[in-house]
Design a protein around this motif. Structure first.
Motif, PDB file in Angstrom:
ATOM      1  N   ARG A  17     -32.407 -36.794  -7.773  1.00 17.03           N
ATOM      2  CA  ARG A  17     -33.174 -35.620  -8.195  1.00 17.03           C
ATOM      3  C   ARG A  17     -32.451 -34.386  -7.682  1.00 17.03           C
ATOM      4  N   THR A  18     -32.139 -33.464  -8.586  1.00 17.57           N
ATOM      5  CA  THR A  18     -31.490 -32.210  -8.226  1.00 17.57           C
ATOM      6  C   THR A  18     -32.359 -31.052  -8.697  1.00 17.57           C
ATOM      7  N   ALA A  19     -31.973 -29.835  -8.335  1.00 19.12           N
ATOM      8  CA  ALA A  19     -32.729 -28.653  -8.760  1.00 19.12           C
ATOM      9  C   ALA A  19     -32.748 -28.526 -10.282  1.00 19.12           C
ATOM     10  N   SER A  20     -31.733 -29.053 -10.944  1.00 23.24           N
ATOM     11  CA  SER A  20     -31.664 -28.941 -12.407  1.00 23.24           C
ATOM     12  C   SER A  20     -32.123 -30.199 -13.138  1.00 23.24           C
ATOM     13  N   GLY A  21     -32.696 -31.161 -12.424  1.00 23.67           N
ATOM     14  CA  GLY A  21     -33.195 -32.371 -13.076  1.00 23.67           C
ATOM     15  C   GLY A  21     -32.632 -33.627 -12.443  1.00 23.67           C
ATOM     16  N   LEU A  22     -32.507 -34.672 -13.260  1.00 25.76           N
ATOM     17  CA  LEU A  22     -31.995 -35.952 -12.768  1.00 25.76           C
ATOM     18  C   LEU A  22     -30.511 -36.089 -13.081  1.00 25.76           C
ATOM     19  N   ALA A  23     -29.745 -36.479 -12.056  1.00 22.35           N
ATOM     20  CA  ALA A  23     -28.311 -36.725 -12.229  1.00 22.35           C
ATOM     21  C   ALA A  23     -28.078 -38.224 -12.047  1.00 22.35           C
ATOM     22  N   PRO A  24     -27.447 -38.886 -13.032  1.00 16.40           N
ATOM     23  CA  PRO A  24     -27.216 -40.323 -12.903  1.00 16.40           C
ATOM     24  C   PRO A  24     -26.270 -40.637 -11.744  1.00 16.40           C
ATOM     25  N   LEU A  25     -26.558 -41.738 -11.049  1.00 13.70           N
ATOM     26  CA  LEU A  25     -25.682 -42.232  -9.989  1.00 13.70           C
ATOM     27  C   LEU A  25     -24.800 -43.330 -10.582  1.00 13.70           C
ATOM     28  N   SER A  26     -23.563 -43.377 -10.175  1.00 16.72           N
ATOM     29  CA  SER A  26     -22.616 -44.361 -10.682  1.00 16.72           C
ATOM     30  C   SER A  26     -22.788 -45.696  -9.960  1.00 16.72           C
ATOM     31  N   ARG A  27     -22.905 -46.771 -10.739  1.00 13.95           N
ATOM     32  CA  ARG A  27     -22.990 -48.105 -10.136  1.00 13.95           C
ATOM     33  C   ARG A  27     -21.614 -48.577  -9.692  1.00 13.95           C
ATOM     34  N   VAL A  28     -20.587 -47.811  -9.966  1.00 12.45           N
ATOM     35  CA  VAL A  28     -19.240 -48.177  -9.558  1.00 12.45           C
ATOM     36  C   VAL A  28     -18.901 -47.600  -8.194  1.00 12.45           C
ATOM     37  N   GLY A  29     -19.314 -46.373  -7.904  1.00  7.73           N
ATOM     38  CA  GLY A  29     -18.903 -45.753  -6.656  1.00  7.73           C
ATOM     39  C   GLY A  29     -20.007 -45.221  -5.774  1.00  7.73           C
ATOM     40  N   GLU A  30     -21.283 -45.307  -6.230  1.00  7.07           N
ATOM     41  CA  GLU A  30     -22.373 -44.740  -5.439  1.00  7.07           C
ATOM     42  C   GLU A  30     -23.497 -45.715  -5.110  1.00  7.07           C
TER      43      GLU A  30
END
Length: 173
Positions: A111-124
């Motif tokens: 969750r960010t100030a501008s909405g939802l940012a996808p998280l990478s299943r490869v590096g995060e």
């Protein structure tokens, strides 16, 4: 003989590139969403999609405990179950644990100030797990938790698995 060696080297290199591309594709949220849509379109049983959301600066283990007495239920939005984790990373819900039937689509977001940012299943996202405790007679799941680690691989490797994923919780009968 040299030509055969070159041909084998080219084939091996091509297989390595294709293998890496397939690995990264299937770990991406785009592939997961696509596989989910195809699976449901052809009639394969699918669980309700899950949208896991962590706070903006969250790093560490995010763990959900299901069927916890007195905890709030989960909500559904746009056909997906929403699991929004607090800053502690521990989410308790009175919702029953999902059964393990069918294809499961999980999306991970920050969750960010501008909405939802996808998280990478490869590096995060690392160390996804599901833990079940059965009743003494083995007839039913008494409680269940699942979780995942948010951070870099180095952070994940330096962190112990969460202790609370094995801790007993009060179960709603």
């Amino acid at each position: 003989m040299k030509d055969i060696g070159r041909l084998l080297a080219v084939i091996a290199a091509a297989m390595l590139v294709v293998g890496a591309a397939v690995f990264f594709f299937f770990r991406s949220s785009i592939a997961s969403e696509g596989i989910y849509r195809v699976a449901t379109a052809v009639g394969i049983d699918a669980a309700t999609p899950e949208r896991h959301i962590v706070p903006e600066s969250f790093q560490g283990w995010a763990v959900v405990h299901y069927a916890v007495e007195g905890a709030p239920p989960l909500v559904e939005e746009d056909g997906a179950v929403i699991l929004e984790y607090p800053a502690t990373g521990r989410l308790d819900t009175s919702a029953p644990a999902p059964d393990d039937e069918g294809f499961l689509h999980r999306g991970y977001y920050r969750r960010t100030a501008s909405g939802l940012a996808p998280l990478s299943r490869v590096g995060e996202i690392w160390g996804e797990y599901s833990h079940r405790m059965f009743r003494d007679d083995g007839s039913a799941v008494a409680s269940r938790s699942s979780g995942f680690f948010v951070g870099t691989m180095k952070e994940f490797l330096a962190t112990e698995w969460p202790v609370e994923h094995t801790a007993p919780v009060r179960v709603r009968e």
